[in-house]
Design an enzyme around this catalytic site. Structure first.
Site, PDB file in Angstrom:
ATOM      1  N   CYS A   1       0.825  -1.205   0.000  1.00 28.07           N
ATOM      2  CA  CYS A   1       0.000   0.000   0.000  1.00 28.07           C
ATOM      3  C   CYS A   1       0.860   1.257   0.000  1.00 28.07           C
ATOM      4  CB  CYS A   1      -0.903   0.045   1.235  1.00 28.07           C
ATOM      5  SG  CYS A   1      -1.946  -1.393   1.461  1.00 28.07           S
TER       6      CYS A   1
ATOM      7  N   ASP B   1      20.703  36.114 -15.689  1.00 27.01           N
ATOM      8  CA  ASP B   1      19.401  36.788 -15.755  1.00 27.01           C
ATOM      9  C   ASP B   1      19.393  38.018 -14.846  1.00 27.01           C
ATOM     10  OD1 ASP B   1      16.364  36.239 -16.574  1.00 27.01           O
ATOM     11  OD2 ASP B   1      16.410  36.997 -14.513  1.00 27.01           O
TER      12      ASP B   1
END
Length: 535
Positions: free
Chosen positions: A66, A471
């Protein structure tokens, strides 16, 4: 997860005990393939969604495995075992739980600090499977021996590459059985089993039920039109959906992409078939809903995987914040606005072209140029709400006269050179093993520099450490003068510098209203409108 009685400790108490320190302990032990059962046990008992997909729980009495968030009743600690991957649990003889559906867990743990070779191998398996040559071909592409690759997979994931690929195919087949009305022969082809007989045998062996029995248990009530498919895509919270849309909306190519009413929509082409998809949040659960319309169901596996990558659904926020939280400039933003992801793209060539169009002009100007390019050279498409074209293919732009859409001679030649490189096979955006070599090849094209190359690697390749350090927006956010200073400062942010870039681009802006989707996650997701990156 079994029918044993619940432990006396309450779920609320346990969830409070799962501190950041516990998550750090788990991350460290998981990296060394030595799951700490104490942390796993606490995550299991509290059903903490932050651990979903990081490990799987196998129940000895039922022979079922699970997810940590399984809603079934808990059982004794002595009756469970923990595995680092679904494939490892399957190899140990456990079958998937039909209630929590391990096939829906958010992503293979390629991000979990495994070796670079394993991470690259997982990316290649996710993009194109093992291919015709299988594990040997995969190992050759990675530059290692097949035996060594198997050893690495067993050490880090507890299963071989073949078992990982097989489990992924079976999980996707189960997803198609549960969430679509495709006939079984088409599901067999879409999940790459080749024939129905092999498909039926694999499903029966894996789930101990026939495909028809599994579909009957799913009790699907939602009626889907022909060639339309709905998939529910899980992720680990938090997820800042509004931040994702705020980034994508101003960069949407007119006619190809649309953002409206909290939904992203775009045209696509796969295996020679045209279509579109749209993605929106489920306001009640921590998942995104993808609606796909295409005439070729065999493309669904590729499309769903590409959507997951595009919206960065496999990211692990706990690991990211652990590293970036050491930076004073980022710490407050991470805590106040968790869950911002790095937006990917549908097509690497399209993104690279868009990045070239945006060099040295505003986002708005680049979007207008992209719209004119699509109208002039794109393939017409009849879709809903503003979807009118498919983005031009490299073969079309390789010799196109781009001056007709307003591009300068130099910029047009850069796009044509990129298109020719893709057509000749010199530039490829899929199956990248060495990202540094890819960046070098991209920068060899006249007109493409370091900024463009890293921006493309960040969004098209999904490189979490790509960082366009030149940048201007990043320099201003950090109050630095040179890219060398920024590179030096960012060394401590590895390997999550792309996420740092997203936060720096959005630094110091106004607060958008919280959405119902954010409230459903019960996280402090708040202001994230951005200072736009200069591209």
């Amino acid at each position: 997860m079994g029918f044993c009685r619940r432990p006396k400790t309450s779920t609320i108490q346990l969830k409070g005990q799962l501190s950041l320190e516990a998550i750090r302990l788990f991350t460290w032990t998981a990296k060394n393939m030595d799951l700490d059962w104490r942390v796993c046990s606490r995550a299991r008992l509290s059903r903490d969604a932050r651990f979903d997909g990081k490990f799987f729980i196998a129940v000895l009495t039922t022979k079922i495995y699970c997810r940590p968030i399984c809603p079934a009743r808990t059982c004794k600690e002595s009756n469970v075992r923990y595995y680092p991957s679904a494939a490892a649990a399957a190899e140990a003889g456990f079958r998937p739980c039909l209630r929590c559906r391990p096939e829906c867990s958010p992503g293979t743990p390629a991000w979990m600090g495994t070796s670079n070779t394993v991470s690259r191998a997982l990316r290649l398996i996710g993009e194109s499977g093992l291919g015709v040559r299988g594990v040997e071909g995969l190992a050759e592409r990675l530059g290692v021996g097949s035996r060594h690759l198997r050893r690495l997979f067993l050490r880090h994931l507890g299963a071989t590459p073949l078992a990982i690929a097989q489990t992924r195919r079976l999980h996707f087949a189960k997803k198609l059985i549960d969430e679509t009305r495709l006939p079984m022969n088409q599901i067999a082809l879409a999940s790459e089993f080749g024939c129905v007989r092999r498909f039926n045998a694999a499903i029966r062996n894996f789930y101990h039920r026939t495909p028809t029995q599994i579909r009957h248990l799913a009790r699907q009530k939602e009626i889907q039109s022909e060639d339309q498919y709905i998939f529910r895509l899980n992720f680990r919270p938090p997820y800042h959906w509004q931040g994702m849309l705020d980034f994508l909306a101003p960069r949407c190519t007119p006619g190809v992409e649309v953002v409206e009413a909290g939904c992203y929509r775009r045209t696509i082409s796969a295996n020679g078939h045209d279509g579109y998809f749209e993605v929106s949040p489920d306001n009640e659960r921590t998942l995104l809903v993808a609606r796909i319309e295409i005439a070729d169901p065999q493309s669904l596996f590729f499309i769903v995987e590409r959507i997951r990558a595009m919206f960065d659904l496999n990211a692990d926020w706990a690991d990211i914040v652990e590293t970036l939280g050491n930076e004073p400039v980022l710490r407050d933003r991470l805590e106040a606005h968790p869950g911002l992801r790095v937006p990917g793209c549908w097509n690497g060539f399209e993104l690279a072209t868009r990045a070239i169009l945006g060099q040295q002009i505003t986002v708005k100007g680049a979007t207008a140029l992209a719209g004119r390019l699509v109208t002039r050279f794109g393939k017409p498409f009849r879709g809903p709400n503003g979807l009118t074209h498919l983005f031009p293919k490299p073969e079309v732009l390789a010799d196109a006269n781009l001056a007709t859409v307003g591009l300068t001679t130099a910029r047009g030649e850069t796009i044509r050179a990129l298109a020719r490189g893709v057509c000749d096979g010199k530039i490829n955006f899929v199956g990248i093993v060495d990202s540094e070599a890819f960046l070098c090849r991209l920068c060899e094209i006249p007109g493409i520099g370091n900024w463009t190359a890293h921006y493309v690697a960040m969004r098209a390749l999904g490189e979490p450490d790509a960082f366009p350090s030149t940048d201007l927006g990043l320099l201003r956010a950090m109050n630095l003068i040179s890219s060398h200073e920024l590179e030096s400062r960012s060394e401590t942010w590895r390997p999550w510098r792309a996420y740092a870039a997203m936060y720096l681009w959005r630094f110091g802006t106004r607060r958008p209203p919280e959405t119902a989707f954010c409230q459903a996650q019960r996280t402090t997701i708040g202001p994230m409108t951005s200072r736009e990156p200069l591209h």
